[in-house]
Design an enzyme around this catalytic site. Structure first.
Site, PDB file in Angstrom:
ATOM      1  N   ARG A 135      50.422   3.715   1.139  1.00  0.00           N
ATOM      2  CA  ARG A 135      50.569   2.901   2.361  1.00  0.00           C
ATOM      3  C   ARG A 135      50.571   3.872   3.525  1.00  0.00           C
ATOM      4  NH1 ARG A 135      54.445  -2.148   3.971  1.00  0.00           N
ATOM      5  NH2 ARG A 135      52.934  -3.100   2.569  1.00  0.00           N
TER       6      ARG A 135
ATOM      7  N   HIS B 266      44.846  -4.828   4.402  1.00  0.00           N
ATOM      8  CA  HIS B 266      45.968  -5.024   3.471  1.00  0.00           C
ATOM      9  C   HIS B 266      45.429  -5.845   2.285  1.00  0.00           C
ATOM     10  CE1 HIS B 266      49.869  -5.130   1.915  1.00  0.00           C
ATOM     11  NE2 HIS B 266      50.513  -5.870   2.796  1.00  0.00           N
TER      12      HIS B 266
ATOM     13  N   GLN C 292      47.735  -7.660  -0.316  1.00  0.00           N
ATOM     14  CA  GLN C 292      48.334  -8.872   0.227  1.00  0.00           C
ATOM     15  C   GLN C 292      47.422 -10.073  -0.009  1.00  0.00           C
ATOM     16  OE1 GLN C 292      51.382  -9.453   1.952  1.00  0.00           O
ATOM     17  NE2 GLN C 292      50.705 -11.565   1.646  1.00  0.00           N
TER      18      GLN C 292
ATOM     19  N   ASP D 138      51.002 -13.663  11.064  1.00  0.00           N
ATOM     20  CA  ASP D 138      51.626 -12.364  10.784  1.00  0.00           C
ATOM     21  C   ASP D 138      52.276 -11.908  12.086  1.00  0.00           C
ATOM     22  OD1 ASP D 138      52.321  -9.859   9.742  1.00  0.00           O
ATOM     23  OD2 ASP D 138      50.284  -9.040   9.828  1.00  0.00           O
TER      24      ASP D 138
ATOM     25  N   CYS E 116      52.618 -13.307   5.527  1.00  0.00           N
ATOM     26  CA  CYS E 116      52.726 -12.196   4.570  1.00  0.00           C
ATOM     27  C   CYS E 116      54.139 -11.638   4.500  1.00  0.00           C
ATOM     28  CB  CYS E 116      51.726 -11.103   4.926  1.00  0.00           C
ATOM     29  SG  CYS E 116      51.926 -10.485   6.604  1.00  0.00           S
TER      30      CYS E 116
ATOM     31  N   ARG F 295      52.362 -11.850  -5.031  1.00  0.00           N
ATOM     32  CA  ARG F 295      51.987 -10.440  -4.858  1.00  0.00           C
ATOM     33  C   ARG F 295      52.119  -9.714  -6.194  1.00  0.00           C
ATOM     34  NH1 ARG F 295      52.597  -7.837  -0.053  1.00  0.00           N
ATOM     35  NH2 ARG F 295      51.486  -6.201  -1.167  1.00  0.00           N
TER      36      ARG F 295
END
Ligand code: CP
Ligand code: NVA
Length: 306
Positions: free
Chosen positions: A102, A129, A132, A223, A263, A291
């Protein structure tokens, strides 16, 4: 389905539509425990940004596959003191079986992938992402039975999550609409890539009008208005993004069966109201759970154990 063993997953378009369908099918089997592939391999997590869901869901997924996880905090490894990615990647390659990173710059992820032979997974970058959206697609498929033809409206910042959603909608034959202030629209390179991937008849609409974007939509997605690394502009963004807030009034413009996704982490009262995230149409907790199932399927495929 093409063999994914040993591949990198740096962006959602590293998978083709049929490979995503196969992964979602595997994730569904893993979720119902009708399949339990096993491995004693080791996953490294190298996260330069905070994480709850990605860190824990990857860890639990790997443990449930029979493997181990090493949390490589950059603050306590040499990479945080300036050891080059090229050196770190070649060394981690000799110890680990798979690595999830990440980070900020997509180029750093690509550098890890260039220097390590083991699969490298994008656990979030400023650009994308993709892990996700694998969980998001699983959630949408569970709610509507299929993905093709579903209309998803994303409200807010044209950020990493928006990019991966836009590309995944194009790959899966879904209609994608995004409503954002003009200066916060998604990167043009991502939009062009999505347009090339989209099937004829699949809608891609970018607008600054939230109400119009929501009409007829089956999925409303939002988001945070300021992503990790953008904290300095967080306060000045609030009034600009206010018209794009997912609230009950906006939700009433969508299809009656529409679901709300986020998310997480969420800023209640900013991009989403408490009523919308806690309401009947919210699927965010199932989305968060998914996830883990989707990433377990991804790990199993990249490690060649399913
Ligand atoms: N959605 C998501 O990636 O959450 P974390 O930042 O907690 O991992
Ligand atoms: N766009 C957000 C997503 C967090 C999961 C960020 O990058 O901070």
């Amino acid at each position: 389905m093409k063999d994914l063993q040993g591949k990198n997953f740096l962006g959602i378009t590293d998978l083709r539509g049929e490979e995503i369908r196969g992964l979602l099918q595997l994730a569904t089997q893993l979720k119902s425990s009708s399949l339990s592939p096993k491995s004693n391999q080791v996953l490294g997590l190298l996260f330069y940004k905070a994480s709850t869901r990605t860190r824990v869901s990857f860890s639990v997924a790997m443990y449930q596959l029979g493997g181990q996880v090493i949390d490589l905090n950059p603050n306590s490894t040499q990479v945080g003191r300036g050891e080059p990615i090229s050196d770190t990647a070649r060394v981690l390659d000799r110890y680990l079986d798979i690595l999830a990173v990440r980070t900020f710059r997509q180029q750093d992820l690509e550098a890890f992938a260039d220097y390590a032979q083991i699969p490298v997974i994008n656990a979030l970058s400023d650009l994308e992402h993709p892990c996700q959206v694998l969980g998001d697609l699983l959630t949408i498929q569970e709610c509507f039975g299929s993905l093709s033809g579903v209309t998803l409206t994303y409200l807010g910042d044209g950020n990493n999550v928006a990019h991966s959603l836009l590309l995944s909608c194009a790959l899966m034959g879904m209609n994608f609409r995004l409503a954002a202030p003009d200066v916060y629209q998604p990167d043009n390179s991502i939009v062009q890539k999505a347009k090339q991937l989209a099937r004829e008849g699949t809608e891609i609409t970018l607008t600054n009008e939230p109400k119009a974007a929501v009409r007829g939509a089956q999925v409303l997605y939002t988001d945070v208005w300021a992503s990790m690394g953008e904290e300095a502009s967080a306060n000045s963004r609030i009034p600009v993004f206010q018209p794009y807030q997912v609230n009950e009034q906006l939700l009433s413009e969508a299809e009656p069966e529409a679901i709300v996704l986020h998310c997480l982490p969420a800023h209640r009262g900013e991009e989403i109201t408490d009523a919308a995230i806690e309401g009947q149409q919210s699927q965010v907790w199932n989305q968060a759970e998914n996830r883990m199932h989707a990433q377990k399927a991804l790990l199993a495929k990249l490690l060649g154990i399913a």
